[in-house]
Scaffold this active site. Structure first.
Site, PDB file in Angstrom:
ATOM      1  CB  SER A 125      -0.857  -0.025   1.272  1.00  0.00           C
ATOM      2  OG  SER A 125      -1.466   1.224   1.468  1.00  0.00           O
ATOM      3  CE1 TYR A 149      -4.037  -2.945   5.452  1.00  0.00           C
ATOM      4  CE2 TYR A 149      -3.498  -0.640   5.038  1.00  0.00           C
ATOM      5  CZ  TYR A 149      -3.814  -1.899   4.564  1.00  0.00           C
ATOM      6  OH  TYR A 149      -3.892  -2.118   3.209  1.00  0.00           O
ATOM      7  CE  LYS A 153      -1.447  -4.561   3.255  1.00  0.00           C
ATOM      8  NZ  LYS A 153      -1.746  -5.891   2.712  1.00  0.00           N
TER       9      LYS A 153
HETATM   10  P1  NAD Z   1     -11.000  -7.183   0.752  1.00  0.00           P
HETATM   11  O1  NAD Z   1     -11.266  -7.206   2.207  1.00  0.00           O
HETATM   12  O2  NAD Z   1     -12.139  -6.900  -0.171  1.00  0.00           O
HETATM   13  O3  NAD Z   1     -10.343  -8.553   0.287  1.00  0.00           O
HETATM   14  C1  NAD Z   1      -9.522  -9.339   1.124  1.00  0.00           C
HETATM   15  C2  NAD Z   1     -10.071 -10.745   1.102  1.00  0.00           C
HETATM   16  O4  NAD Z   1      -9.243 -11.557   1.932  1.00  0.00           O
HETATM   17  C3  NAD Z   1     -11.497 -10.833   1.667  1.00  0.00           C
HETATM   18  O5  NAD Z   1     -12.313 -11.565   0.779  1.00  0.00           O
HETATM   19  C4  NAD Z   1     -11.327 -11.566   2.991  1.00  0.00           C
HETATM   20  O6  NAD Z   1     -12.443 -12.364   3.304  1.00  0.00           O
HETATM   21  C5  NAD Z   1     -10.065 -12.385   2.717  1.00  0.00           C
HETATM   22  N1  NAD Z   1      -9.329 -12.748   3.917  1.00  0.00           N
HETATM   23  C6  NAD Z   1      -8.994 -11.957   4.974  1.00  0.00           C
HETATM   24  N2  NAD Z   1      -8.343 -12.676   5.900  1.00  0.00           N
HETATM   25  C7  NAD Z   1      -8.243 -13.928   5.413  1.00  0.00           C
HETATM   26  C8  NAD Z   1      -7.685 -15.147   5.918  1.00  0.00           C
HETATM   27  N3  NAD Z   1      -7.135 -15.198   7.133  1.00  0.00           N
HETATM   28  N4  NAD Z   1      -7.769 -16.261   5.160  1.00  0.00           N
HETATM   29  C9  NAD Z   1      -8.347 -16.223   3.927  1.00  0.00           C
HETATM   30  N5  NAD Z   1      -8.906 -15.123   3.416  1.00  0.00           N
HETATM   31  C10 NAD Z   1      -8.845 -13.988   4.150  1.00  0.00           C
HETATM   32  O7  NAD Z   1      -9.802  -6.151   0.498  1.00  0.00           O
HETATM   33  P2  NAD Z   1      -9.215  -5.600  -0.853  1.00  0.00           P
HETATM   34  O8  NAD Z   1      -9.559  -4.162  -0.951  1.00  0.00           O
HETATM   35  O9  NAD Z   1      -9.535  -6.516  -1.970  1.00  0.00           O
HETATM   36  O10 NAD Z   1      -7.670  -5.662  -0.501  1.00  0.00           O
HETATM   37  C11 NAD Z   1      -6.843  -6.713  -0.947  1.00  0.00           C
HETATM   38  C12 NAD Z   1      -5.431  -6.460  -0.474  1.00  0.00           C
HETATM   39  O11 NAD Z   1      -4.995  -5.197  -0.958  1.00  0.00           O
HETATM   40  C13 NAD Z   1      -5.249  -6.422   1.033  1.00  0.00           C
HETATM   41  O12 NAD Z   1      -4.020  -7.032   1.345  1.00  0.00           O
HETATM   42  C14 NAD Z   1      -5.196  -4.947   1.340  1.00  0.00           C
HETATM   43  O13 NAD Z   1      -4.482  -4.678   2.505  1.00  0.00           O
HETATM   44  C15 NAD Z   1      -4.484  -4.424   0.115  1.00  0.00           C
HETATM   45  N6  NAD Z   1      -4.745  -3.004  -0.155  1.00  0.00           N
HETATM   46  C16 NAD Z   1      -6.019  -2.575  -0.316  1.00  0.00           C
HETATM   47  C17 NAD Z   1      -6.270  -1.223  -0.537  1.00  0.00           C
HETATM   48  C18 NAD Z   1      -7.670  -0.705  -0.676  1.00  0.00           C
HETATM   49  O14 NAD Z   1      -7.885   0.495  -0.493  1.00  0.00           O
HETATM   50  N7  NAD Z   1      -8.652  -1.531  -1.021  1.00  0.00           N
HETATM   51  C19 NAD Z   1      -5.196  -0.309  -0.605  1.00  0.00           C
HETATM   52  C20 NAD Z   1      -3.904  -0.793  -0.473  1.00  0.00           C
HETATM   53  C21 NAD Z   1      -3.687  -2.155  -0.248  1.00  0.00           C
HETATM   54  N1  UFG Z   2     -12.840  11.314   3.150  1.00  0.00           N
HETATM   55  C1  UFG Z   2     -13.830  12.214   3.453  1.00  0.00           C
HETATM   56  N2  UFG Z   2     -15.008  11.739   3.949  1.00  0.00           N
HETATM   57  C2  UFG Z   2     -15.241  10.409   4.130  1.00  0.00           C
HETATM   58  C3  UFG Z   2     -14.217   9.484   3.797  1.00  0.00           C
HETATM   59  C4  UFG Z   2     -13.015   9.980   3.320  1.00  0.00           C
HETATM   60  O1  UFG Z   2     -13.661  13.422   3.308  1.00  0.00           O
HETATM   61  O2  UFG Z   2     -16.326  10.036   4.586  1.00  0.00           O
HETATM   62  C5  UFG Z   2     -11.572  11.812   2.616  1.00  0.00           C
HETATM   63  C6  UFG Z   2     -10.379  11.486   3.493  1.00  0.00           C
HETATM   64  O3  UFG Z   2     -10.225  12.456   4.483  1.00  0.00           O
HETATM   65  C7  UFG Z   2      -9.259  11.467   2.468  1.00  0.00           C
HETATM   66  C8  UFG Z   2      -9.932  10.998   1.184  1.00  0.00           C
HETATM   67  O4  UFG Z   2     -11.326  11.201   1.372  1.00  0.00           O
HETATM   68  O5  UFG Z   2      -8.806  12.771   2.271  1.00  0.00           O
HETATM   69  C9  UFG Z   2      -9.690   9.524   0.883  1.00  0.00           C
HETATM   70  O6  UFG Z   2     -10.006   8.781   2.050  1.00  0.00           O
HETATM   71  P1  UFG Z   2     -10.121   7.194   2.028  1.00  0.00           P
HETATM   72  O7  UFG Z   2     -10.476   6.756   3.412  1.00  0.00           O
HETATM   73  O8  UFG Z   2     -10.996   6.755   0.907  1.00  0.00           O
HETATM   74  O9  UFG Z   2      -8.660   6.740   1.628  1.00  0.00           O
HETATM   75  P2  UFG Z   2      -7.280   6.961   2.396  1.00  0.00           P
HETATM   76  O10 UFG Z   2      -6.387   7.634   1.409  1.00  0.00           O
HETATM   77  O11 UFG Z   2      -7.443   7.604   3.687  1.00  0.00           O
HETATM   78  O12 UFG Z   2      -6.842   5.458   2.723  1.00  0.00           O
HETATM   79  C10 UFG Z   2      -6.826   4.431   1.753  1.00  0.00           C
HETATM   80  C11 UFG Z   2      -7.167   3.098   2.396  1.00  0.00           C
HETATM   81  C12 UFG Z   2      -6.110   2.684   3.358  1.00  0.00           C
HETATM   82  C13 UFG Z   2      -4.775   2.728   2.755  1.00  0.00           C
HETATM   83  C14 UFG Z   2      -4.534   4.047   2.116  1.00  0.00           C
HETATM   84  C15 UFG Z   2      -3.276   4.045   1.343  1.00  0.00           C
HETATM   85  O13 UFG Z   2      -8.391   3.186   3.072  1.00  0.00           O
HETATM   86  O14 UFG Z   2      -6.357   1.358   3.743  1.00  0.00           O
HETATM   87  O15 UFG Z   2      -5.579   4.365   1.198  1.00  0.00           O
HETATM   88  O16 UFG Z   2      -3.266   2.904   0.504  1.00  0.00           O
HETATM   89  F1  UFG Z   2      -3.824   2.516   3.691  1.00  0.00           F
END
Ligand code: NAD
Ligand code: UFG
Length: 340
Positions: A125, A149, A153
């Site tokens: 991330s 979290y 990573k």
């Molecule tokens: P998500 O929660 O939709 O998908 C993760 C999946 O993993 C889910 O289906 C969950 O049920 C499964 N899971 C969790 N723990 C598990 C376990 N112990 N065994 C088997 N399955 C398990 O999340 P996502 O948005 O698809 O994110 C996927 C990856 O990308 C994650 O590693 C997350 O940290 C990373 N990531 C996501 C974002 C974001 O904003 N979505 C940003 C940066 C990194």
């Molecule tokens: N925001 C609002 N109102 C809301 C939600 C978000 O104004 O109700 C704003 C936040 O303050 C931020 C922007 O929208 O400025 C984006 O916020 P998000 O929560 O959508 O995303 P972040 O950038 O804070 O975080 C995301 C993921 C994290 C991850 C990070 C970097 O949620 O898991 O990106 O990958 F760590």
């Protein structure tokens, strides 16, 4: 090639399965449905026209994971999505995050080593960069993590680096910026459980009437319109980057055992720009108000994407308009179905 996708029923995993299958890869998927639903698999079958080879496995259960992987020794590479991802929850429940995100990754690497599977793509991330000066490239300093979290990573990237030095493991770590949007079929997308933390699902839920009002967290930041800036990347573009990463491994294009890439658009958009774009593509006037800043938010972050373009041969294709339109179509599809 046969690819194992952990967390395959999740948001990014499910979109990646579609693109892997389209590209001709054989896919196996595991998930424990901690943050997803079995119905995702049915919808994946509708999109791809094929049954998804799936088993319910919890990566925290080392014995079960090893049993599964040993029964599928023909796996060529693993894409590891399975993790918990809620930043706020990780502050309240750090051990849950260390056990699942770090412990689960260690279990997976152990099982892979035993089965001689030596290629992995890891979901990292942009949160690892903290408050950096954008555009942020892969050489930016990694400061002390701001949340458990984010720390998981950073730790996983270090574990993967160490393991790649200790044995014949090739790693591609992908640092995602802000994934948004959904598949064009509106059959898969993000399914936040409870009140969404992220901006885009909060926007679409407010527009559909599930939430009364969206609060913009602060408009007094040092940015042109005072709201925070992020790099919003369409989830299908992100999924395609995983196909590119698998190709990169398969074609042995790497020069080091551990490679890391930013996945973003290279473009920063403010919260107000995202809201205005949503209103323009949906035709819905959004009920929003300006509120106080949210603790822990960085002012602005967006990616330098040259490395992924040059080495993976990948760059994003979709616009912010396409992100918001697909997110809106997905929200409407959720509202008209029994999912969630
Ligand atoms: P998500 O929660 O939709 O998908 C993760 C999946 O993993 C889910 O289906 C969950 O049920 C499964 N899971 C969790 N723990 C598990 C376990 N112990 N065994 C088997 N399955 C398990 O999340 P996502 O948005 O698809 O994110 C996927 C990856 O990308 C994650 O590693 C997350 O940290 C990373 N990531 C996501 C974002 C974001 O904003 N979505 C940003 C940066 C990194
Ligand atoms: N925001 C609002 N109102 C809301 C939600 C978000 O104004 O109700 C704003 C936040 O303050 C931020 C922007 O929208 O400025 C984006 O916020 P998000 O929560 O959508 O995303 P972040 O950038 O804070 O975080 C995301 C993921 C994290 C991850 C990070 C970097 O949620 O898991 O990106 O990958 F760590």
């Amino acid at each position: 090639m046969k690819i194992l996708v952990t967390g395959g029923a999740g948001y990014i995993g499910s979109h990646t399965i579609v693109e892997l299958m389209k590209a001709g890869y054989d896919v196996l998927a595991i998930d424990n449905f901690d943050n997803s639903y079995p119905s995702v698999l049915e919808n994946l079958a509708k999109i791809t026209g094929k049954t998804i080879e799936f088993e319910e496995v919890d990566i925290r259960d080392k014995a079960a994971l090893k049993k599964y992987i040993n029964a599928h020794k023909d796996i060529d590479a693993v894409i590891h999505f399975a993790a918990n991802k809620a930043v706020g929850e990780s502050v309240a429940l750090p051990l849950k995050y260390y056990e699942n995100n770090v412990g689960g990754t260690v279990n997976l690497l152990e099982a892979m080593q035993e089965a001689n599977i030596n290629q992995i793509v890891f979901s990292s991330s942009c949160t690892v960069y903290g408050e950096a000066t954008p555009p942020v490239d892969e050489n930016a300093a990694i400061p002390v993590a701001q949340s458990p979290y984010g720390n998981t990573k950073q730790i996983c990237e270090e574990i993967l680096t160490d393991q790649s030095k200790a044995c014949d493991l090739k790693v591609v770590a992908l640092r995602y910026f802000n994934p948004v949007g959904a598949h064009e079929s509106a059959l898969i997308g993000e399914l936040p459980i409870g009140v969404p933390n992220n901006l885009v699902p909060f926007i679409t839920q407010t527009a559909i009437g599930k939430r009364e009002v969206l609060t913009v967290f602060g408009d007094d930041y040092p940015t042109p319109d005072g709201t925070c800036i992020r790099d919003y990347i369409h989830v299908v573009d992100l999924a395609l980057a995983h196909v590119a990463a698998i190709n990169y491994l398969a074609q042995k294009k790497y020069t080091e055992a551990f490679s890391v890439f930013n996945l973003g658009t290279g473009r920063g958009n403010s919260v107000l720009e995202v809201i205005k774009t949503f209103e323009a593509v949906s035709g819905v006037k959004l009920n929003y108000k300006i509120g106080p800043r949210r603790a822990g938010d960085v002012v602005q972050v967006y990616a330098a994407c040259d490395k992924a373009a040059n080495e993976l041969g990948w760059r994003t294709q979709k616009s912010l308009e396409e992100c918001m339109l697909s997110a809106w179509q997905w929200e409407k599809a959720i509202a008209s179905s029994s999912v969630n």
